[in-house]
Design a protein around this motif. Structure first.
Motif, PDB file in Angstrom:
ATOM      1  N   PHE A 205      32.695 -83.247  49.535  1.00 15.34           N
ATOM      2  CA  PHE A 205      31.916 -83.196  50.781  1.00 15.34           C
ATOM      3  C   PHE A 205      32.634 -82.261  51.749  1.00 15.34           C
ATOM      4  N   LEU A 206      31.885 -81.340  52.333  1.00 15.68           N
ATOM      5  CA  LEU A 206      32.521 -80.313  53.164  1.00 15.68           C
ATOM      6  C   LEU A 206      31.598 -79.952  54.316  1.00 15.68           C
ATOM      7  N   ASP A 207      32.151 -79.783  55.502  1.00 14.79           N
ATOM      8  CA  ASP A 207      31.357 -79.150  56.562  1.00 14.79           C
ATOM      9  C   ASP A 207      32.165 -78.059  57.257  1.00 14.79           C
ATOM     10  N   THR A 208      31.450 -77.069  57.750  1.00 16.15           N
ATOM     11  CA  THR A 208      32.087 -75.908  58.368  1.00 16.15           C
ATOM     12  C   THR A 208      31.043 -75.193  59.224  1.00 16.15           C
ATOM     13  N   PRO A 209      31.467 -74.497  60.289  1.00 12.97           N
ATOM     14  CA  PRO A 209      30.465 -73.813  61.122  1.00 12.97           C
ATOM     15  C   PRO A 209      29.738 -72.724  60.332  1.00 12.97           C
ATOM     16  N   ARG A 210      28.503 -72.506  60.718  1.00 12.99           N
ATOM     17  CA  ARG A 210      27.664 -71.538  60.016  1.00 12.99           C
ATOM     18  C   ARG A 210      27.720 -70.198  60.741  1.00 12.99           C
ATOM     19  N   ARG A 211      28.142 -69.169  60.035  1.00 11.14           N
ATOM     20  CA  ARG A 211      28.309 -67.882  60.713  1.00 11.14           C
ATOM     21  C   ARG A 211      26.999 -67.241  61.114  1.00 11.14           C
ATOM     22  N   ASN A 212      25.971 -67.426  60.339  1.00 17.43           N
ATOM     23  CA  ASN A 212      24.716 -66.765  60.670  1.00 17.43           C
ATOM     24  C   ASN A 212      23.875 -67.556  61.668  1.00 17.43           C
ATOM     25  N   ALA A 213      24.562 -68.297  62.510  1.00 16.82           N
ATOM     26  CA  ALA A 213      23.863 -68.983  63.598  1.00 16.82           C
ATOM     27  C   ALA A 213      23.542 -67.963  64.693  1.00 16.82           C
ATOM     28  N   LEU A 214      22.575 -68.321  65.511  1.00 15.40           N
ATOM     29  CA  LEU A 214      22.081 -67.382  66.522  1.00 15.40           C
ATOM     30  C   LEU A 214      23.185 -66.908  67.467  1.00 15.40           C
ATOM     31  N   TYR A 215      24.042 -67.837  67.901  1.00 14.38           N
ATOM     32  CA  TYR A 215      25.058 -67.433  68.888  1.00 14.38           C
ATOM     33  C   TYR A 215      26.013 -66.399  68.320  1.00 14.38           C
ATOM     34  N   TYR A 216      26.232 -66.444  67.004  1.00 13.46           N
ATOM     35  CA  TYR A 216      27.119 -65.461  66.380  1.00 13.46           C
ATOM     36  C   TYR A 216      26.451 -64.086  66.378  1.00 13.46           C
ATOM     37  N   ARG A 217      25.163 -64.065  66.037  1.00 16.15           N
ATOM     38  CA  ARG A 217      24.442 -62.788  66.002  1.00 16.15           C
ATOM     39  C   ARG A 217      24.338 -62.174  67.392  1.00 16.15           C
ATOM     40  N   ILE A 218      24.085 -63.017  68.370  1.00 18.71           N
ATOM     41  CA  ILE A 218      23.997 -62.508  69.745  1.00 18.71           C
ATOM     42  C   ILE A 218      25.344 -61.916  70.162  1.00 18.71           C
ATOM     43  N   SER A 219      26.406 -62.582  69.779  1.00 17.82           N
ATOM     44  CA  SER A 219      27.740 -62.076  70.110  1.00 17.82           C
ATOM     45  C   SER A 219      27.998 -60.726  69.437  1.00 17.82           C
ATOM     46  N   GLU A 220      27.545 -60.587  68.209  1.00 19.96           N
ATOM     47  CA  GLU A 220      27.719 -59.309  67.500  1.00 19.96           C
ATOM     48  C   GLU A 220      26.916 -58.191  68.184  1.00 19.96           C
ATOM     49  N   TRP A 221      25.686 -58.517  68.566  1.00 15.93           N
ATOM     50  CA  TRP A 221      24.876 -57.517  69.270  1.00 15.93           C
ATOM     51  C   TRP A 221      25.570 -57.108  70.568  1.00 15.93           C
ATOM     52  N   SER A 222      26.059 -58.128  71.290  1.00 15.85           N
ATOM     53  CA  SER A 222      26.695 -57.863  72.569  1.00 15.85           C
ATOM     54  C   SER A 222      27.923 -56.972  72.386  1.00 15.85           C
ATOM     55  N   TYR A 223      28.690 -57.265  71.350  1.00 21.80           N
ATOM     56  CA  TYR A 223      29.890 -56.456  71.074  1.00 21.80           C
ATOM     57  C   TYR A 223      29.502 -55.004  70.846  1.00 21.80           C
ATOM     58  N   ARG A 224      28.478 -54.802  70.025  1.00 24.13           N
ATOM     59  CA  ARG A 224      28.065 -53.427  69.700  1.00 24.13           C
ATOM     60  C   ARG A 224      27.517 -52.709  70.936  1.00 24.13           C
ATOM     61  N   LEU A 225      26.650 -53.400  71.670  1.00 23.51           N
ATOM     62  CA  LEU A 225      26.014 -52.770  72.829  1.00 23.51           C
ATOM     63  C   LEU A 225      27.012 -52.437  73.928  1.00 23.51           C
ATOM     64  N   GLN A 247      38.138 -67.889  59.600  1.00 22.19           N
ATOM     65  CA  GLN A 247      36.997 -67.301  58.933  1.00 22.19           C
ATOM     66  C   GLN A 247      35.772 -68.181  59.134  1.00 22.19           C
ATOM     67  N   LEU A 248      34.626 -67.533  59.050  1.00 20.30           N
ATOM     68  CA  LEU A 248      33.367 -68.268  59.129  1.00 20.30           C
ATOM     69  C   LEU A 248      32.465 -67.792  57.993  1.00 20.30           C
ATOM     70  N   PHE A 249      31.813 -68.744  57.357  1.00 22.90           N
ATOM     71  CA  PHE A 249      30.956 -68.454  56.203  1.00 22.90           C
ATOM     72  C   PHE A 249      29.494 -68.420  56.607  1.00 22.90           C
ATOM     73  N   THR A 250      28.729 -67.564  55.951  1.00 22.98           N
ATOM     74  CA  THR A 250      27.279 -67.721  55.996  1.00 22.98           C
ATOM     75  C   THR A 250      26.920 -68.790  54.962  1.00 22.98           C
ATOM     76  N   GLN A 251      25.696 -69.286  55.076  1.00 24.79           N
ATOM     77  CA  GLN A 251      25.263 -70.305  54.118  1.00 24.79           C
ATOM     78  C   GLN A 251      25.281 -69.748  52.691  1.00 24.79           C
ATOM     79  N   ARG A 252      24.844 -68.525  52.550  1.00 28.07           N
ATOM     80  CA  ARG A 252      24.787 -67.912  51.223  1.00 28.07           C
ATOM     81  C   ARG A 252      26.191 -67.760  50.632  1.00 28.07           C
ATOM     82  N   GLN A 253      27.133 -67.341  51.464  1.00 29.34           N
ATOM     83  CA  GLN A 253      28.512 -67.175  50.985  1.00 29.34           C
ATOM     84  C   GLN A 253      29.115 -68.508  50.550  1.00 29.34           C
ATOM     85  N   LEU A 254      28.839 -69.557  51.333  1.00 28.58           N
ATOM     86  CA  LEU A 254      29.393 -70.870  51.000  1.00 28.58           C
ATOM     87  C   LEU A 254      28.804 -71.392  49.688  1.00 28.58           C
TER      88      LEU A 254
END
Ligand SMILES: [Zn+2]
Length: 286
Positions: A205-225, A247-254
């Motif tokens: 049994f394992l839990d971990t934050p999901r990297r492809n969550a919205l707040y992560y994507r918004i942060s990436e956009w903000s960094y680039r912009l 490190q943070l995993f996407t669901q697919r990577q996990l």
């Protein structure tokens, strides 16, 4: 809103001997030499792998963490009150985690290992449910707390240690990694080490934050912009301080990683409604 829940309390596994000379162009997930710096933060750099898009920072904890000075830190009243005061926060989530485990197997007499046991609360809940409990917590102060508060003797040795790999090979009915996978130095190796101490048919049994969550994507956009001026949550999601997020995993990577390790996935939860956008995965060793 992402938070560093318990991040300074928790840690997991993996000593790793080549830490000082680790080359961060080597992807910690797929092992190809295709990782490059992607986000330069105040105190750390996030690397991304061209081959598998894994994101991790250029920092590793030096383990075993227990220097003589660490071992000497006593659990005084102040530390005890501090840890105790934070327990109710984690208890709510850990009780949910316990229900999840109990939905899949009977804990009575089951041999369970909680990796990154922190203050020992989940190990305590397992013991209350009738399990035979083992736990790993490399930080001395939390082991002292678990002993004093719950009467549970957590082990200092990380899961890659000979103590576990030789002494408990194929042994456990259940291994849990709550809020730990994002903290360890080498998650793929940690998972393999966990796999090796689980008995055939046993559970992870394992839990971990999901990297492809919205707040992560918004942060990436903000960094680039902003040309790196405004990384938003990236600053709080990663940290080079001991035992913080590496490190943070996407669901697919996990999913891919647990299957590659040899587990079969029984259940996966990944919902924006879950606290801190966590993914929860339930697997069995075949
Ligand atoms: Zn990779």
């Amino acid at each position: 809103m992402p938070q560093e829940k318990q991040a300074d309390q928790k840690m997991g596994a993996n000593s790793g001997e080549q830490i000082s000379e680790y080359d961060f162009s080597r992807c910690k997930l797929c092992a190809a030499n295709t990782a490059r710096p992607k986000y330069t933060l105040k105190n750390t750099t996030v690397y991304a792998c061209d081959a598998c898009d894994f994101h991790f920072i250029n920092h590793l904890d030096s383990l075993p963490s227990e220097t003589p000075s660490d071992a000497a830190i006593p659990l005084d009243r102040k530390a005890l009150d501090y840890i105790e005061g934070r327990l109710p926060d984690s208890e709510k989530q850990l009780r949910k985690n316990l229900l999840l485990v109990k939905r899949h197997l009977s804990l009575s007499g089951a041999h369970c290992l909680d990796i990154g046991a922190g203050a020992g609360l989940f190990a305590h809940l397992l013991a209350e449910a009738g399990a035979v409990v083992h736990g790993i917590e490399p930080q001395s102060i939390f082991r002292q707390f678990a002993q004093r508060k719950f009467g549970i003797a957590l082990k200092r040795e990380t899961i890659d240690a000979r103590y576990w790999q030789q002494g408990f090979s194929g042994f456990f009915d259940v291994v849990t990694l709550w809020d730990v996978f994002e903290h360890v130095n080498f998650p793929a190796e940690t998972l393999q080490n966990a796999y090796d101490v689980i008995k055939p048919g046993g559970w992870l049994f394992l839990d971990t934050p999901r990297r492809n969550a919205l707040y992560y994507r918004i942060s990436e956009w903000s960094y680039r912009l902003s040309n790196g001026e405004n990384p938003l949550f990236l600053e709080s999601l990663y940290s080079p301080l001991p035992f913080r997020h590496k490190q943070l995993f996407t669901q697919r990577q996990l999913l891919k990683l647990v299957e590659k390790t040899g587990f079969s996935v029984v259940h996966m939860q990944s919902s924006l409604l879950r606290q801190h956008n966590k993914m929860v995965i339930v697997c069995r060793k075949q």
